[in-house]
Design an enzyme around this catalytic site. Structure first.
Site, PDB file in Angstrom:
ATOM      1  N   GLU A 451       9.993  73.502  -1.716  1.00 24.44           N
ATOM      2  CA  GLU A 451       8.726  74.159  -1.952  1.00 24.44           C
ATOM      3  C   GLU A 451       8.202  74.498  -0.447  1.00 24.44           C
ATOM      4  O   GLU A 451       7.681  75.775  -0.476  1.00 24.44           O
ATOM      5  CB  GLU A 451       7.751  73.469  -2.682  1.00 24.44           C
ATOM      6  CG  GLU A 451       7.916  73.004  -4.258  1.00 24.44           C
ATOM      7  CD  GLU A 451       7.187  72.248  -4.926  1.00 24.44           C
ATOM      8  OE1 GLU A 451       6.323  71.305  -4.055  1.00 24.44           O
ATOM      9  OE2 GLU A 451       7.275  71.793  -6.179  1.00 24.44           O
ATOM     10  N   GLN A 452       8.167  73.375   0.356  1.00 26.15           N
ATOM     11  CA  GLN A 452       7.899  73.970   1.634  1.00 26.15           C
ATOM     12  C   GLN A 452       8.696  75.039   2.389  1.00 26.15           C
ATOM     13  O   GLN A 452       8.031  75.923   2.960  1.00 26.15           O
ATOM     14  CB  GLN A 452       8.111  72.628   2.672  1.00 26.15           C
ATOM     15  CG  GLN A 452       7.134  71.431   2.176  1.00 26.15           C
ATOM     16  CD  GLN A 452       7.440  70.180   3.016  1.00 26.15           C
ATOM     17  OE1 GLN A 452       8.010  70.321   3.968  1.00 26.15           O
ATOM     18  NE2 GLN A 452       6.539  69.140   2.771  1.00 26.15           N
TER      19      GLN A 452
END
Length: 545
Positions: A451-452
């Protein structure tokens, strides 16, 4: 004493007498010219009473010579009175009506019983205190006080002559309600006398030559063959002395050019206002540059003013101004329509034009779908249903987009970070789906490395446009990661307000139109290509499971 065999009766109605209660009244019975002193007998009666009015001067109601006196008049005295005059050859009967009214306390003027007087706006005018003839003589000359609207009249503009009021420099503001008051003494007893007057001020016409307000020695533009009407408006002229001329010839009523009969009114200063129309039924070439003269006169002078007809030239400036104004109005309307129907217009344009002109960019997916993963509560199943069922059904099957949903389209055993990195390079949008952080099992976005990486690639490296979707109304973003707050501030968010019914799953709803508006434009695909993506996606999901 007088024989009545040859008497003739003459009924004459005298003036109606009005008097306030408690004030004196005297009424005179007029004698004929043929009656001489001592040759007649005059007697006053109240109609319906056979007893004559007494001649005792100390009686409240009594007769003196041909006068009947009320000292003072009371309410019960109201009624009809008659005086009968007899002599050797004739018999005359005259009748008058007396009305005694009661003064209303606190009201200084009774308009119902007031006398009306009219004066004009001259340098000075006289207002008469009426019906004082029998109450002012050498023995009774008491001062008369004048009031207007209950206020005592004072000042240099007002003076008094005997019982009359003189007003200097009369204006229309002098109209109103006036009262005159005096006293009358009889046998040592004093009586109050008052008269109410409603004063009307009419404007006196000034003694000056007439004026023409239009035309003013001006010109007008007219088209050849058109009908033209011009008014000549005058003030102060005699009615029959207002007319039109052309070349010194009086314009009559039986030609192509004629004048209408004049119309008359009255101006604010009392002068007559006349208007007569010059009517040209069809303008000819010889009418141009020809002065048409309106003339007016009265006893104090004569005036004239003309108008000239000119050919009409195109007004380019007016047309340009009108065109620019119309263009501005149309532009404003177009902007309003675009603002209201902006999304629908863009989607229509994409489907109609851009579908054939879209260039290939080498990317496989239209959007990379990223959402918060949690478990065990109701919101988790609602989010999973939206991501894995509703989103593909609308965007892929109905709209023809190709989505990459992590957990559905990735292969088992593949590294999540590697998948996210490679897939984002092949995606045109990053779609982030958020839910409010209320459950203990919910975790904020960007907790995982993939996600990052996805948010980093979208915002920093690849510059991918981010679509933010809220499953619930999120009022506070303080608990969200800084990158999400940045996306919210820069691009805003689309809030899902529907349910899982067929109506909410239609691409024609407002929510899905907003999502498609944020999505890239798609080229037209064949029927087989449109249904190939969901099959491929299902196969990938099957491999993953």
């Amino acid at each position: 004493l007088f024989p009545l065999e040859n008497c003739e009766a003459y009924d004459v109605m005298l003036r109606h007498s009005l008097v306030p209660e408690g004030q004196p009244l005297a009424i005179k019975c007029s004698l004929g010219n043929n009656l001489k002193s001592g040759d007649y007998n005059l007697t006053w009666y109240k109609v319906g009473n056979e007893t004559a009015v007494p001649r005792d001067k100390l009686s409240r109601i009594h007769q003196q010579k041909n006068l009947i006196w009320f000292l003072p008049a009371m309410l019960e005295d109201s009624g009809d009175y008659e005086c009968i005059i007899r002599n050797m050859t004739s018999y005359r009967k005259m009748c008058t009506r007396v009305t005694v009214f009661e003064r209303v306390h606190g009201v200084c003027l009774n308009e119902k019983f007031a006398v009306e007087e009219v004066i004009f706006t001259l340098s000075s005018a006289k207002v008469v205190c009426p019906h004082l003839d029998y109450f002012r003589n050498r023995k009774n000359i008491q001062p008369v006080r004048w009031y207007k609207d209950c206020q005592l009249l004072e000042g240099k503009r007002f003076t008094f002559s005997n019982s009359d009021l003189i007003i200097f420099n009369v204006t229309v503001h002098d109209r109103g309600n006036y009262t005159c008051e005096t006293t009358y003494t009889y046998h040592g007893k004093q009586y109050n006398i008052s008269r109410d007057i409603i004063l009307t001020v009419e404007v006196s016409p000034p003694k000056i030559p007439p004026e023409i307000s239009y035309p003013r020695n001006n010109s007008i533009e007219v088209e050849l063959g058109s009908q033209v009407t011009v008014d000549c408006n005058t003030t102060g002229a005699d009615g029959f002395e207002v007319f039109w001329t052309s070349n010194g010839v009086y314009i009559d009523y039986m030609s192509r050019i004629f004048a209408s009969p004049y119309e008359e009114e009255v101006s604010y200063d009392g002068r007559p206002v006349h208007s007569t129309k010059l009517i040209i039924s069809e303008v000819n070439s010889e009418d141009y540059e020809q002065p048409f003269v309106c003339q007016a006169s009265n006893a104090f002078g004569q005036v004239a003013s003309y108008i000239i007809l000119k050919r009409r030239v195109p007004d380019i400036q007016r047309r340009l101004t009108g065109g620019l104004l119309s263009l501005l109005i149309l532009t404003f309307i177009a902007l309003i329509i675009y603002k209201i129907f902006k999304i629908d217009l863009v989607l229509w344009y994409r489907n109609s034009v851009c579908a054939f002109a879209t260039k290939e960019d080498g990317k496989m997916y239209d959007a990379y779908v990223l959402y918060t993963k949690s478990s065990g509560d109701r919101s988790f199943y609602r989010l999973e249903t939206f991501v894995h069922r509703i989103l593909p059904d609308v965007l892929e099957q109905q709209c023809g987009y190709n989505l990459f949903i992590l957990g559905r389209d990735d292969l088992p055993g593949e590294a999540a970070v590697s998948i996210a990195d490679e897939t984002l390079k092949q995606s045109r949008r990053l779609m982030i789906i958020l839910e409010s952080i209320t459950s203990s099992r919910s975790r904020p976005l960007e907790d995982t490395s993939e996600e990052q990486l996805a948010v980093y690639n979208a915002l920093i490296r690849d510059g991918i446009k981010v679509i933010l979707i809220e499953m619930d109304e999120i009022e506070d973003y303080t608990s969200m990661p800084e990158s999400i707050r940045y996306v919210k501030q820069k691009h805003g968010a689309i809030q899902w307000k529907g349910d899982f019914s067929d109506k909410s799953c239609s691409a024609n709803t407002r929510f899905w139109k907003k999502v498609c508006y944020q999505m890239p434009s798609r080229k037209k695909v064949s029927y087989s290509e449109r249904y190939l993506w969901p099959l491929t996606s299902n196969n990938s999901a099957a491999r993953g499971s």
